[in-house]
Design a protein around this motif. Structure first.
Motif, PDB file in Angstrom:
ATOM      1  N   PRO A 107       7.943  14.337 -12.095  1.00 18.29           N
ATOM      2  CA  PRO A 107       8.847  14.309 -10.240  1.00 18.29           C
ATOM      3  C   PRO A 107       7.224  14.758  -9.522  1.00 18.29           C
ATOM      4  O   PRO A 107       5.883  14.597  -9.642  1.00 18.29           O
ATOM      5  CB  PRO A 107       8.616  16.138 -11.230  1.00 18.29           C
ATOM      6  CG  PRO A 107       8.147  16.368 -12.246  1.00 18.29           C
ATOM      7  CD  PRO A 107       7.964  14.807 -12.723  1.00 18.29           C
ATOM      8  N   HIS A 108       6.474  14.397  -8.406  1.00 15.66           N
ATOM      9  CA  HIS A 108       6.040  14.497  -7.644  1.00 15.66           C
ATOM     10  C   HIS A 108       6.377  14.726  -6.038  1.00 15.66           C
ATOM     11  O   HIS A 108       7.654  14.362  -5.315  1.00 15.66           O
ATOM     12  CB  HIS A 108       5.266  13.162  -7.885  1.00 15.66           C
ATOM     13  CG  HIS A 108       5.846  11.878  -7.217  1.00 15.66           C
ATOM     14  ND1 HIS A 108       5.953  11.673  -8.241  1.00 15.66           N
ATOM     15  CD2 HIS A 108       5.462  11.581  -5.804  1.00 15.66           C
ATOM     16  CE1 HIS A 108       6.047  10.370  -7.613  1.00 15.66           C
ATOM     17  NE2 HIS A 108       6.027  10.464  -6.457  1.00 15.66           N
ATOM     18  N   LEU A 109       5.569  15.644  -4.856  1.00 16.15           N
ATOM     19  CA  LEU A 109       5.836  15.382  -4.415  1.00 16.15           C
ATOM     20  C   LEU A 109       5.277  14.073  -2.891  1.00 16.15           C
ATOM     21  O   LEU A 109       3.911  14.044  -3.405  1.00 16.15           O
ATOM     22  CB  LEU A 109       5.937  16.611  -3.225  1.00 16.15           C
ATOM     23  CG  LEU A 109       5.935  16.956  -1.498  1.00 16.15           C
ATOM     24  CD1 LEU A 109       7.543  16.986  -1.201  1.00 16.15           C
ATOM     25  CD2 LEU A 109       5.417  18.082  -0.678  1.00 16.15           C
ATOM     26  N   HIS A 110       5.881  13.121  -1.900  1.00  7.57           N
ATOM     27  CA  HIS A 110       5.612  12.151  -1.032  1.00  7.57           C
ATOM     28  C   HIS A 110       5.254  12.949   0.005  1.00  7.57           C
ATOM     29  O   HIS A 110       6.572  12.913  -0.146  1.00  7.57           O
ATOM     30  CB  HIS A 110       6.885  10.680  -2.088  1.00  7.57           C
ATOM     31  CG  HIS A 110       6.360   9.789  -0.920  1.00  7.57           C
ATOM     32  ND1 HIS A 110       5.304   8.960  -1.215  1.00  7.57           N
ATOM     33  CD2 HIS A 110       6.646   9.482   0.746  1.00  7.57           C
ATOM     34  CE1 HIS A 110       5.654   7.930  -0.368  1.00  7.57           C
ATOM     35  NE2 HIS A 110       6.176   8.350   0.609  1.00  7.57           N
ATOM     36  N   PHE A 111       4.798  12.575   0.124  1.00  8.19           N
ATOM     37  CA  PHE A 111       3.921  13.448   1.327  1.00  8.19           C
ATOM     38  C   PHE A 111       4.007  12.393   2.706  1.00  8.19           C
ATOM     39  O   PHE A 111       2.469  11.504   2.482  1.00  8.19           O
ATOM     40  CB  PHE A 111       3.172  14.261   0.947  1.00  8.19           C
ATOM     41  CG  PHE A 111       3.193  15.274   2.735  1.00  8.19           C
ATOM     42  CD1 PHE A 111       3.636  15.991   3.311  1.00  8.19           C
ATOM     43  CD2 PHE A 111       1.348  14.463   3.491  1.00  8.19           C
ATOM     44  CE1 PHE A 111       3.198  16.651   4.745  1.00  8.19           C
ATOM     45  CE2 PHE A 111       1.423  15.833   4.481  1.00  8.19           C
ATOM     46  CZ  PHE A 111       2.293  16.073   5.537  1.00  8.19           C
ATOM     47  N   VAL A 156       0.820  10.263   0.384  1.00  3.76           N
ATOM     48  CA  VAL A 156       0.263  11.298  -0.792  1.00  3.76           C
ATOM     49  C   VAL A 156       1.213  12.126  -1.178  1.00  3.76           C
ATOM     50  O   VAL A 156       2.114  12.774  -1.275  1.00  3.76           O
ATOM     51  CB  VAL A 156      -0.530  12.441   0.468  1.00  3.76           C
ATOM     52  CG1 VAL A 156      -1.121  13.031  -1.299  1.00  3.76           C
ATOM     53  CG2 VAL A 156      -1.639  11.352   0.730  1.00  3.76           C
ATOM     54  N   ASP A 157       0.956  10.824  -2.881  1.00  2.00           N
ATOM     55  CA  ASP A 157       2.096  12.155  -4.006  1.00  2.00           C
ATOM     56  C   ASP A 157       1.274  13.363  -4.166  1.00  2.00           C
ATOM     57  O   ASP A 157      -0.216  12.934  -4.832  1.00  2.00           O
ATOM     58  CB  ASP A 157       2.038  10.911  -5.163  1.00  2.00           C
ATOM     59  CG  ASP A 157       2.689   9.927  -4.607  1.00  2.00           C
ATOM     60  OD1 ASP A 157       3.692   9.741  -3.347  1.00  2.00           O
ATOM     61  OD2 ASP A 157       2.661   8.909  -5.051  1.00  2.00           O
ATOM     62  N   LEU A 158       1.345  14.205  -4.427  1.00  2.97           N
ATOM     63  CA  LEU A 158       1.293  15.556  -4.724  1.00  2.97           C
ATOM     64  C   LEU A 158       1.735  15.794  -6.526  1.00  2.97           C
ATOM     65  O   LEU A 158       3.333  16.227  -6.707  1.00  2.97           O
ATOM     66  CB  LEU A 158       1.385  16.461  -3.913  1.00  2.97           C
ATOM     67  CG  LEU A 158       0.501  16.955  -2.489  1.00  2.97           C
ATOM     68  CD1 LEU A 158       0.690  17.830  -1.089  1.00  2.97           C
ATOM     69  CD2 LEU A 158      -1.294  16.344  -3.128  1.00  2.97           C
ATOM     70  N   HIS A 184       0.651  -0.901  -0.397  1.00  2.94           N
ATOM     71  CA  HIS A 184      -0.446   0.107   0.142  1.00  2.94           C
ATOM     72  C   HIS A 184       0.907   0.793  -0.027  1.00  2.94           C
ATOM     73  O   HIS A 184       1.915   1.429   0.454  1.00  2.94           O
ATOM     74  CB  HIS A 184      -1.210  -0.049   1.008  1.00  2.94           C
ATOM     75  CG  HIS A 184      -2.223  -1.133   1.120  1.00  2.94           C
ATOM     76  ND1 HIS A 184      -1.576  -2.474   1.986  1.00  2.94           N
ATOM     77  CD2 HIS A 184      -3.264  -1.133   0.652  1.00  2.94           C
ATOM     78  CE1 HIS A 184      -2.620  -3.176   1.144  1.00  2.94           C
ATOM     79  NE2 HIS A 184      -3.758  -2.013   0.774  1.00  2.94           N
ATOM     80  N   HIS A 185       0.293   2.647   0.196  1.00  3.95           N
ATOM     81  CA  HIS A 185       1.057   3.724  -0.622  1.00  3.95           C
ATOM     82  C   HIS A 185       1.000   4.343   0.534  1.00  3.95           C
ATOM     83  O   HIS A 185      -1.140   4.419   1.359  1.00  3.95           O
ATOM     84  CB  HIS A 185       0.258   4.178  -1.572  1.00  3.95           C
ATOM     85  CG  HIS A 185       1.273   5.758  -2.037  1.00  3.95           C
ATOM     86  ND1 HIS A 185       0.815   7.180  -1.794  1.00  3.95           N
ATOM     87  CD2 HIS A 185       2.168   5.812  -2.727  1.00  3.95           C
ATOM     88  CE1 HIS A 185       1.861   7.946  -1.807  1.00  3.95           C
ATOM     89  NE2 HIS A 185       2.491   7.361  -2.649  1.00  3.95           N
ATOM     90  N   SER A 186       1.587   4.543   1.729  1.00  2.00           N
ATOM     91  CA  SER A 186       1.726   4.775   2.628  1.00  2.00           C
ATOM     92  C   SER A 186       1.622   6.654   3.646  1.00  2.00           C
ATOM     93  O   SER A 186       2.013   7.318   3.686  1.00  2.00           O
ATOM     94  CB  SER A 186       2.343   4.350   3.858  1.00  2.00           C
ATOM     95  OG  SER A 186       3.758   4.450   3.808  1.00  2.00           O
TER      96      SER A 186
END
Ligand code: ZN
Length: 276
Positions: free
Chosen positions: A213-217, A120-122, A116-118
């Motif tokens: 490119p994205h921010l993994h928060f 949020v990607d922006l 699972h993706h733990s």
């Protein structure tokens, strides 16, 4: 308890009463609302927004000491409301998108084990990499350029205290897939400093991140005696039992975290951040 929190909890309780019954979910993660009753802190919290906690939390008996400890931590950690990592001091933020497979607890197709993706990607429009990134909360910064999981990332760590002011754990936010080389070339180097909520911490996403490119928060909940970063993820774990492998995206070796180290991953919505 101050008025602000009284209002917040009342609001959430009403939401649970009106919306919280029924509903289904295709994920095998239990998405029922977590109802927390903790007499020690004389507060009750209900929430619609499922965190992604260590599997022990869902498997042990409700009165197990680990469950009670975790609940006490959650009650106090969730009091921290977050600043949107792209929002400037005037309340402006760029348009972002979060595809379904980049949402919190999105399932990853990895074959034998459900990952699972733990976080949020922006994503910004047009694969933009230049963006001001702000601290979601106050705390101490650590940076790394050596992560196998994220390449460059920056984290902010803050103590979580109980109502008596005793520190009971740590709240950590991770800002991953950024470009610390470019930040450093612009004299932005935040390692080991204390920042306030909303303060600028980085200006660059990494251009060559897989998928664009994205921010993994990411939000991590640590037990008191650990200040690590990658150590949050244990190696190994009960490979054969899918009920015990609610792991994060990426290699399995990154996915099974040690309940001695962390409680799990926090849902941004429990901290007032909603991404669509
Ligand atoms: Zn991600």
């Amino acid at each position: 308890m101050n008025n602000k929190y009284t209002l917040n909890y009342t609001f959430v309780l009403i939401l649970v009463l009106t919306v919280g019954c029924g509903g289904s979910n295709s994920s095998n993660v239990n998405t029922d609302p977590v109802i927390i009753n903790n007499n020690d802190d004389s507060e009750n919290i209900s929430t619609l927004y499922q965190d992604f906690l260590t599997p022990n939390y869902y498997l042990l008996e409700a009165n197990d000491s680990f469950i009670l400890e975790t609940n006490k931590f959650l009650i106090n950690a969730r009091k921290q409301q977050f600043h949107h990592p792209f929002e400037d001091k005037n309340g402006n933020k760029p348009y972002t998108s979060t595809p379904n497979n980049s949402k919190f607890t999105a399932e990853k197709n990895t074959g034998n084990v459900t990952l699972h993706h733990s976080a949020v990607d922006l994503y910004l429009q047009n694969a933009k990499t230049s963006v001001n990134i702000y601290a979601a909360h106050d705390g101490y910064i650590s940076t790394t350029k050596l992560s196998g999981k994220y390449r460059h990332y920056l984290s902010i760590t803050k103590d979580v205290n109980n109502i008596k002011g005793v520190t009971i754990g740590k709240l950590v936010t991770i800002y991953a897939h950024i470009d610390l080389d470019l930040d450093e070339s612009e004299q932005i180097w935040m390692n080991n400093i204390y920042v306030n909520k909303g303060e600028l911490i980085s200006k660059h996403l990494y251009a060559n991140t897989a998928g664009g490119p994205h921010l993994h928060f990411e939000i991590r909940y640590y037990r008191l005696n650990d200040d690590g970063t990658e150590t949050f993820y244990g190696i190994g774990g009960p490979m054969g039992n899918p009920n015990l492998t609610q792991s994060s995206a990426g290699d399995y070796s990154f996915g099974a975290w040690d309940p001695e180290v962390g409680y799990g991953f926090g849902n941004p919505e429990n901290h007032g951040l909603f991404f669509y």
